[in-house]
Motif scaffolding. Structure first.
Motif, PDB file in Angstrom:
ATOM      1  N   ASN A   1       0.523  -1.188   0.052  1.00 29.25           N
ATOM      2  CA  ASN A   1       0.102   0.288   0.088  1.00 29.25           C
ATOM      3  C   ASN A   1       0.714   1.504   0.098  1.00 29.25           C
ATOM      4  O   ASN A   1       1.732   2.104   1.110  1.00 29.25           O
ATOM      5  CB  ASN A   1      -0.929   0.147   1.366  1.00 29.25           C
ATOM      6  N   ALA A   2       0.690   1.431  -1.118  1.00 34.57           N
ATOM      7  CA  ALA A   2       1.999   3.179  -1.718  1.00 34.57           C
ATOM      8  C   ALA A   2       1.752   4.480   0.172  1.00 34.57           C
ATOM      9  O   ALA A   2       2.355   4.696   0.313  1.00 34.57           O
ATOM     10  CB  ALA A   2       2.312   3.339  -2.854  1.00 34.57           C
ATOM     11  N   LYS A   3       0.510   4.297   0.419  1.00 39.33           N
ATOM     12  CA  LYS A   3       0.443   5.644   0.855  1.00 39.33           C
ATOM     13  C   LYS A   3       0.217   5.453   2.378  1.00 39.33           C
ATOM     14  O   LYS A   3       0.547   6.250   3.349  1.00 39.33           O
ATOM     15  CB  LYS A   3      -1.541   5.201   0.913  1.00 39.33           C
ATOM     16  N   THR A   4       0.547   3.997   2.551  1.00 40.83           N
ATOM     17  CA  THR A   4       1.257   3.793   3.704  1.00 40.83           C
ATOM     18  C   THR A   4       2.778   3.423   4.523  1.00 40.83           C
ATOM     19  O   THR A   4       2.712   2.916   5.566  1.00 40.83           O
ATOM     20  CB  THR A   4       0.312   2.281   4.483  1.00 40.83           C
ATOM     21  N   THR A   5       2.997   3.620   2.675  1.00 42.24           N
ATOM     22  CA  THR A   5       4.456   2.888   3.195  1.00 42.24           C
ATOM     23  C   THR A   5       5.738   4.192   3.544  1.00 42.24           C
ATOM     24  O   THR A   5       5.188   5.500   2.675  1.00 42.24           O
ATOM     25  CB  THR A   5       5.618   2.339   1.953  1.00 42.24           C
TER      26      THR A   5
ATOM     27  N   ARG B   1      -5.133   3.037   9.798  1.00 46.53           N
ATOM     28  CA  ARG B   1      -4.369   4.230   8.932  1.00 46.53           C
ATOM     29  C   ARG B   1      -5.038   4.526   7.414  1.00 46.53           C
ATOM     30  O   ARG B   1      -5.149   5.264   6.990  1.00 46.53           O
ATOM     31  CB  ARG B   1      -2.123   4.204   9.159  1.00 46.53           C
ATOM     32  N   GLU B   2      -5.280   3.150   6.973  1.00 46.20           N
ATOM     33  CA  GLU B   2      -5.880   2.966   5.305  1.00 46.20           C
ATOM     34  C   GLU B   2      -7.550   3.482   6.107  1.00 46.20           C
ATOM     35  O   GLU B   2      -7.360   4.362   4.574  1.00 46.20           O
ATOM     36  CB  GLU B   2      -6.015   1.527   5.391  1.00 46.20           C
TER      37      GLU B   2
ATOM     38  N   ILE C   1      -6.957   7.691   5.922  1.00 40.26           N
ATOM     39  CA  ILE C   1      -6.702   7.745   4.440  1.00 40.26           C
ATOM     40  C   ILE C   1      -7.659   8.028   3.671  1.00 40.26           C
ATOM     41  O   ILE C   1      -8.227   8.497   3.571  1.00 40.26           O
ATOM     42  CB  ILE C   1      -5.318   7.324   3.829  1.00 40.26           C
ATOM     43  N   GLN C   2      -8.813   6.428   3.539  1.00 41.07           N
ATOM     44  CA  GLN C   2      -9.658   6.735   2.355  1.00 41.07           C
ATOM     45  C   GLN C   2     -10.749   7.761   3.524  1.00 41.07           C
ATOM     46  O   GLN C   2     -11.923   7.710   2.560  1.00 41.07           O
ATOM     47  CB  GLN C   2     -10.223   4.730   2.596  1.00 41.07           C
TER      48      GLN C   2
ATOM     49  N   GLU D   1      -9.722  10.576   1.913  1.00 41.40           N
ATOM     50  CA  GLU D   1     -10.111  10.912   0.608  1.00 41.40           C
ATOM     51  C   GLU D   1     -11.799  11.074  -0.060  1.00 41.40           C
ATOM     52  O   GLU D   1     -12.456  11.193  -0.562  1.00 41.40           O
ATOM     53  CB  GLU D   1      -9.522  10.084  -0.217  1.00 41.40           C
TER      54      GLU D   1
END
Length: 864
Positions: free
Chosen positions: A143-147, A350-351, A354-355, A358
């Motif tokens: 998951n690039a958004k949490t990396t 965290r996902e 972020i979701q 968005e």
């Protein structure tokens, strides 16, 4: 090396006129450079991180595969080359690491020859094999958004600090590595059990996880110690008996291959530890090694010998070391799972955050777009001549309609509104826009609900992983508690023991002298001599034990059933005594005096009795003085069994001419109680498990299996049992065995009753057709069974076996019961039956006698 370049260098001049030598101190170099190197190896090469469970090379391989991922297979050589942009080492190490990941069958979808972990065959060259990320890897690893990102070694690219893995990957895959000053060995665990344990942790419950190996086999995790330092795991191959002369190995222990296993068996055979005829390797997709035995070799004993002397049993020492907060730590696997699960929860949170952000941004702009188009605010910019004017006009037009928005309007929002195409404005559907916004509101509410109930959401996440990817990942390694195998009891007697009684030598090299017995090089031998002394020593080529040997045998430690009957004269002219004793423990190579210790003692008579037998002997005295009775009989069964140091009972004070054997006796020991320990599937005499009964020398065990086989055999503590064993009890030869079975050839059910007429022979009592199946077996005298049919219209019937059929031979087919399909058969309470009483002969119990009993008389039998 000059002094300017190295501050640690110190120049010493031996010649005052000229400097000829330079000596460099390396203390500083060692302290700084070596520690730097050690830290590098620990952190960047050998030890996995607790956050994602990967070593750097593994992390870089997976990141590269994600870079290249388009759903199709890539050449491994191409993946290796791409990984070299991130990993500053050679292609061989990357290729080997990738093959190891693939062989664990979790993260990589493989195509081509990736080697065989069962046989040890290597994978094909990287240019011939292909790979892509598995669906599971794409689901839980990336998951690039949490990396978190960092620069690669050359600064040209970005690579993950850690991958956002939402699964206890380290425990699922396991891992090992050797660094500088420390090592790690984390055993793989079962996929499904890890998920179940994570769910239990989230619910605040206790859990326990144990390793599971792809190679299967059997393992004893009694001393696993959560995988921490000092723990130990014993692993065994799964060995079964195909027939009396063939063993089959279907699963191998972790850490071995069929090649190394077969080599160890051949080596043990060459050394004489085991005895095999030949060995066949039929391994393909599944392991199948056939071990053929010579005639007369016990399969049960050979199985134990394979565990004792070959790689069929190995010991693994786990050591769970991981990188946490950029330094190595030693923790248990339970703590690893807790930290991994907590990390998964944090990533899921965290996902969701972020979701949610968005979705709220989507809702915000969709609402602005609707206001912008529905209220025709775009017309307000027609007369504006500057960009600032356009921005201000739109902002002014929006103000009356934005009270319900969740954040203030930014210039960036207005710029996005100006980029809306005329085509979209002209085709704008207010109802669809409203539905879209309402859909976003539902999604926002759902995400907020998940955040408010994060633990429930995480539990559901793990349950989804289990249902989606858990098929075919059931436990492969059987958990069992192992019994300890004594090497001396299972070693093959690979050499011969000889004795020279007159000169007092024993050994394996005295081939011209008297043969005693077969033995092994790890056996002990017990020696009795004419002067009443005893010695236990190790088998060797040639050992002096003393002259006038009267008895020699292999010594069994803690043997309470071998009883020695002995008559001896105390000193040159003293009285004669008789005694019965056992020898259970000794000090090796120490002389023990079994007489009273007086010089000139002499043994008149001596026997060794493996089951406590007590014979009758005749005493003959010398004709001296006024002795009238010169001959009479004595029965050893009148004596109590004592320790070896007891003096015994007085026979006579007069000289004995000779002692003659008259008649053999029966065992004076009680029948031996035997138990069956279901945990280790072995017989024992240590009161572990279920008591099977008291067994005399002639008694047998009845064993029946679900496959329709039955046998009556002599109980042996080394026996192994089939996994489908359903009957294990003391055998009564007069009690019939009853059974209901389905005949696969005739497709109907039969009832039969039979007696076993051939002992020590396994026989099939149902038909040989592959579809034939045993429904039920009973060993009572008058059993009754309830038969339930698959058809609901058919009522259940009771079968009285005694009335239904007479006792016939084991090969008889039996009487037909029905052609209708049977759903279930249940045994009911048996009809009453009184067994005929048998008058048993009273026998003496085995006594735990101290080996150092006092030399007191036990009472006289006869005195003249």
């Amino acid at each position: 090396m000059s002094e300017e370049n190295n501050p640690h260098e110190e120049e010493i001049t031996n010649n005052p006129l000229e400097s000829t030598e330079t000596i460099t101190k390396v203390t500083g170099m060692y302290k700084e450079w070596f520690l730097d190197y050690a830290s590098y190896v620990i952190l960047e090469r050998a030890v996995p991180a607790i956050d994602d469970g990967f070593k750097p090379v593994q992390r870089r391989i997976l990141h590269s595969m994600k870079d290249l991922d388009d759903g199709r297979y890539n050449k491994v050589a191409n993946i290796v080359g791409h990984t070299m942009q991130y990993h500053p080492h050679g292609d061989a190490s990357i290729g080997d690491a990738m093959v190891q990941i693939g062989q664990k069958e979790l993260l990589i979808d493989m195509q081509g020859n990736w080697g065989n972990t069962l046989t040890g065959d290597r994978a094909a060259a990287s240019r011939y094999i292909e790979a892509r990320l598995s669906k599971f890897a794409l689901d839980v690893v990336f998951n690039a958004k949490t990396t978190g990102w960092q620069a690669s070694y050359d600064g040209r690219r970005k690579e993950p600090v850690n991958l956002p893995v939402k699964f206890p990957m380290l425990l699922a895959q396991g891992g090992e590595g050797i660094a500088v000053g420390l090592s790690t060995k984390i055993l793989p665990h079962n996929f499904i059990e890890l998920i179940d344990a994570s769910i239990k942790h989230l619910k605040g419950k206790t859990f326990k996880i144990l390793p599971d190996f792809l190679t299967g086999g059997i393992a004893d995790f009694t001393n696993y110690n959560e995988g921490k330092r000092g723990g130990k795991v014993r692993v065994r191959a799964k060995i079964s008996q195909l027939d009396k002369k063939t063993l089959v190995i279907n699963e191998i222990p972790f850490g071995t291959t069929t090649t190394t296993l077969i080599e160890s068996i051949i080596k043990a055979n060459e050394k004489g530890k085991i005895k095999i005829k030949k060995i066949e390797d039929n391994t393909a997709a599944e392991v199948e090694i056939l071990v053929h035995l010579p005639t007369g070799i016990s399969p049960d004993k050979t199985i134990d010998a394979l565990y004792a002397f070959t790689n069929c049993e190995n010991s693994i020492s786990p050591l769970c070391c991981v990188i946490e907060n950029n330094k190595p730590v030693f923790i248990g696997v339970h703590e690893v799972l807790r930290k991994s699960t907590d990390n998964t929860v944090a990533l899921l949170k965290r996902e969701l955050e972020i979701q949610l952000n968005e979705l709220e941004e989507q809702w915000h702009f969709a609402s602005l777009e609707r206001i912008f188009i529905e209220n025709r605010i775009y017309r307000d910019i027609e007369e504006e001549e500057t960009w600032d004017g356009v921005i201000k006009a739109i902002d002014l037009g929006l103000q009356p309609h934005i009270k319900h928005l969740k954040r203030a309007i930014t210039e960036e929002d207005i710029v996005r509104l100006t980029e809306i195409r005329i085509k979209k404005i002209s085709k704008f559907d207010i109802d669809k826009a409203k539905q879209f916004i309402e859909g976003l509101e539902d999604k926002i509410a759902e995400v907020k609900h998940h955040l408010e109930n994060l633990i429930t959401y995480a539990v559901d996440y793990f349950k989804r992983l289990k249902s989606t990817y858990g098929e075919g990942k059931e436990r492969k390694t059987e958990i069992r508690i192992f019994d300890d195998i004594e090497a001396t009891k299972v070693v093959i007697r690979n050499t011969k023991l000889y004795v020279n009684r007159e000169e007092g030598f024993v050994g394996t090299s005295l081939k011209k002298d008297e043969y005693v017995t077969d033995c092994s090089d790890i056996d002990d031998i017990i020696v009795f001599k004419k002067d009443g002394s005893m010695l236990v020593t190790r088998v060797d080529a040639k050992t002096f034990v003393g002259k006038d040997i009267i008895h020699l045998a292999i010594f069994k430690k803690n043997d309470k059933r071998t009883v020695y009957n002995m008559m001896y004269r105390d000193g040159k002219n003293g009285p004669s005594y008789m005694k019965r004793f056992t020898v259970t423990s000794i000090t090796r190579d120490k002389d023990y005096d079994l007489a009273n210790g007086n010089k000139g003692s002499l043994v008149h008579y001596f026997t060794a009795n493996p089951n406590g037998e007590a014979e009758v002997v005749t005493i003959n005295l010398r004709a001296v003085g006024s002795v009238k009775k010169l001959k009479w009989d004595i029965d050893f069964s009148d004596l109590t069994i004592k320790g070896r140091a007891s003096r015994g009972n007085t026979i006579t004070k007069y000289p004995i001419k000779k002692v003659e054997f008259k008649a053999a006796g029966v065992s004076t020991l009680k029948p031996r109680k035997i138990w069956f320990d279901d945990a280790v599937q072995r017989l024992n005499v240590d009161e572990r498990g279920e008591l099977l009964g008291e067994f005399k020398a002639e008694d047998k065990l009845l064993i029946a299996t679900q496959s329709g086989k039955v046998k009556a055999v002599k109980p042996d503590l080394a026996m192994h049992f089939e996994e489908d064993m359903i009957v294990l009890e003391k055998w009564n030869p007069k009690k019939p065995i009853s059974a209901i079975y389905f005949d696969g050839e005739k497709e109907r059910y039969y009832v039969k009753r039979f007696l076993i007429d051939q002992v020590d022979k396994e026989e099939l009592f149902i038909s040989e057709h592959p579809k034939s199946q045993l429904e039920i077996i009973a060993t009572d005298y008058r059993p009754v069974a309830e038969v339930q049919f698959s058809k609901r219209s058919l009522e259940a019937v009771e079968v009285d076996f005694e009335s239904f059929i007479a006792v016939k031979g084991i090969k008889a087919q039996g009487n037909q019961l029905t052609t209708d399909k049977i759903k279930q058969v249940n045994l009911l309470e048996s009809l009453p039956y009184e067994e005929p009483t048998v008058n048993d002969v009273e026998v003496v119990d085995e006594e735990d006698v101290s080996e150092e009993d006092s030399n007191s008389d036990e009472g006289q039998i006869t005195m003249f």
